[in-house]
Motif scaffolding. Structure first.
Motif, PDB file in Angstrom:
ATOM      1  N   UNK A  33       0.833  -1.203   0.000  1.00 33.61           N
ATOM      2  CA  UNK A  33       0.000   0.000   0.000  1.00 33.61           C
ATOM      3  C   UNK A  33       0.871   1.258   0.000  1.00 33.61           C
ATOM      4  N   UNK A  55      -5.249  -3.055  -6.995  1.00 33.61           N
ATOM      5  CA  UNK A  55      -6.573  -3.421  -6.533  1.00 33.61           C
ATOM      6  C   UNK A  55      -7.307  -2.262  -5.879  1.00 33.61           C
ATOM      7  N   UNK A  56      -6.624  -1.289  -5.382  1.00 36.75           N
ATOM      8  CA  UNK A  56      -7.260  -0.097  -4.829  1.00 36.75           C
ATOM      9  C   UNK A  56      -6.579   1.123  -5.432  1.00 36.75           C
ATOM     10  N   UNK A  97      -4.256 -11.453   0.751  1.00 33.77           N
ATOM     11  CA  UNK A  97      -5.514 -10.803   0.459  1.00 33.77           C
ATOM     12  C   UNK A  97      -6.639 -11.654   1.020  1.00 33.77           C
ATOM     13  N   UNK A  98      -7.677 -11.007   1.536  1.00 31.22           N
ATOM     14  CA  UNK A  98      -8.808 -11.758   2.074  1.00 31.22           C
ATOM     15  C   UNK A  98      -8.637 -12.119   3.528  1.00 31.22           C
ATOM     16  N   UNK A 100      -8.452 -10.037   6.464  1.00 29.26           N
ATOM     17  CA  UNK A 100      -8.500  -8.676   6.990  1.00 29.26           C
ATOM     18  C   UNK A 100      -8.028  -8.566   8.420  1.00 29.26           C
ATOM     19  N   UNK A 101      -7.965  -9.678   9.134  1.00 24.76           N
ATOM     20  CA  UNK A 101      -7.471  -9.608  10.501  1.00 24.76           C
ATOM     21  C   UNK A 101      -5.969  -9.481  10.571  1.00 24.76           C
ATOM     22  N   UNK A 104      -1.325  -4.768   9.090  1.00 22.32           N
ATOM     23  CA  UNK A 104      -0.649  -4.028   8.031  1.00 22.32           C
ATOM     24  C   UNK A 104       0.580  -3.384   8.656  1.00 22.32           C
TER      25      UNK A 104
ATOM     26  N   UNK B  32     -12.863  -5.373  11.881  1.00 28.36           N
ATOM     27  CA  UNK B  32     -11.530  -5.606  12.400  1.00 28.36           C
ATOM     28  C   UNK B  32     -10.980  -4.230  12.783  1.00 28.36           C
ATOM     29  N   UNK B  94     -10.538  -2.004   9.364  1.00 28.74           N
ATOM     30  CA  UNK B  94     -10.106  -2.592   8.099  1.00 28.74           C
ATOM     31  C   UNK B  94     -11.302  -3.193   7.390  1.00 28.74           C
ATOM     32  N   UNK B  95     -11.402  -2.913   6.110  1.00 27.81           N
ATOM     33  CA  UNK B  95     -12.481  -3.458   5.307  1.00 27.81           C
ATOM     34  C   UNK B  95     -12.383  -4.961   5.205  1.00 27.81           C
ATOM     35  N   UNK B  96     -13.517  -5.618   5.088  1.00 25.96           N
ATOM     36  CA  UNK B  96     -13.531  -7.077   4.995  1.00 25.96           C
ATOM     37  C   UNK B  96     -13.977  -7.573   3.635  1.00 25.96           C
ATOM     38  N   UNK B  98     -13.553  -8.559  -0.025  1.00 27.41           N
ATOM     39  CA  UNK B  98     -12.418  -9.021  -0.814  1.00 27.41           C
ATOM     40  C   UNK B  98     -12.059  -7.961  -1.839  1.00 27.41           C
ATOM     41  N   UNK B  99     -10.807  -7.538  -1.799  1.00 32.64           N
ATOM     42  CA  UNK B  99     -10.372  -6.493  -2.712  1.00 32.64           C
ATOM     43  C   UNK B  99     -10.459  -5.102  -2.128  1.00 32.64           C
ATOM     44  N   UNK B 100     -10.955  -4.994  -0.920  1.00 36.04           N
ATOM     45  CA  UNK B 100     -11.039  -3.674  -0.287  1.00 36.04           C
ATOM     46  C   UNK B 100     -10.591  -3.752   1.160  1.00 36.04           C
ATOM     47  N   UNK B 101      -9.477  -4.442   1.360  1.00 34.79           N
ATOM     48  CA  UNK B 101      -9.042  -4.629   2.739  1.00 34.79           C
ATOM     49  C   UNK B 101      -8.123  -3.514   3.196  1.00 34.79           C
TER      50      UNK B 101
END
Lengths: 115, 115
Positions: A33, A55-56, A97-98, A100-101, A104, B32, B94-96, B98-101
């Motif tokens: 990121x 992806x973002x 990815x996927x 979220x817990x 970062x 999260x 944090x987003x959960x 997929x693709x927006x975490x």
């Protein structure tokens, strides 16, 4: 060993110049990121890459272009720098990815000053 | 969209006193939640995180936070403040999807410790 490393840490440049900030992570993470922290300390995501795939992409001027040559590197190139680009830019990475817990992890930041 | 609100941009406590930094979240799905600390001119360091396991989460440097769904809160506490705790503290969700975490940060709370 630094997990997420950014260079340079400090950068002072003139308006209109083009500059790059490099980022490397040695954690084996898939996702990286770029975040921007403004003068009021507000942190906002700019870009996210997963395995070299964008992806973002938040609302960021086209002058900002991320490049990921491999999943361990995510560089940020800025064209035609403006005074408002002065900020601290943070690189970060996280595992799969996927998940979220997952944490970062952030680099130490790159302090950009445009004069 | 998920968001967090940090109440109080500046908090001052005496050395040895209780530290309480407030964070409320908004999320349509179980969130999260994270607390990060930023020391002057440094990067972001994870203090602790909530990932739907125990509601009372213990972190580094004696900090802990309790997830309260009924109050949509995730306040950060430390029983006894130390001078070295002076820093900027950020709550994040944090987003959960997929693709927006991505991490979405609050506006930060600057903690000052009074000797």
């Amino acid at each position: 060993d630094t997990a997420v490393s950014q260079t340079p840490k400090y950068l002072v440049t003139q308006m209109g110049n083009d500059k790059s900030i490099k980022c490397e992570q040695n954690l084996g993470h898939d996702t990286m990121y770029w975040y921007k922290q403004d003068s009021k300390k507000f942190l906002k995501i700019m870009f996210s890459y997963n395995n070299k795939e964008l992806i973002i992409n938040e609302t960021v001027p086209n002058r900002f272009s991320p490049k990921s040559p491999d999943k361990a590197h995510l560089n940020l190139h800025i064209n035609s720098l403006e005074l408002g680009d002065s900020a601290v830019y943070f690189c970060a990475s996280s595992p799969l990815r996927g998940s979220s817990g997952n944490t970062i992890y952030f680099g130490e930041g790159s302090w950009l000053t445009v004069v | 969209a998920q968001s967090v609100t940090q109440l109080g941009s500046h908090v001052s406590v005496s050395e040895g006193a209780l530290v309480l930094l407030r964070c409320n979240y908004s999320s349509s799905v179980p969130p999260y939640l994270f607390w990060y600390v930023q020391y002057p001119n440094q990067g972001l360091q994870l203090l602790l995180k909530y990932t739907s396991a125990a509601t009372l989460v213990k972190g580094i440097n004696g900090f802990e936070a309790e997830f309260k769904k009924s109050e949509t809160s995730f306040h950060l506490t430390k029983p006894s403040a130390h001078m070295s705790d002076a820093a900027e503290y950020f709550c994040a969700v944090r987003g959960t999807n997929f693709g927006n975490e991505k991490l979405t940060f609050g506006t930060g709370t600057r903690l000052t410790i009074i000797p």
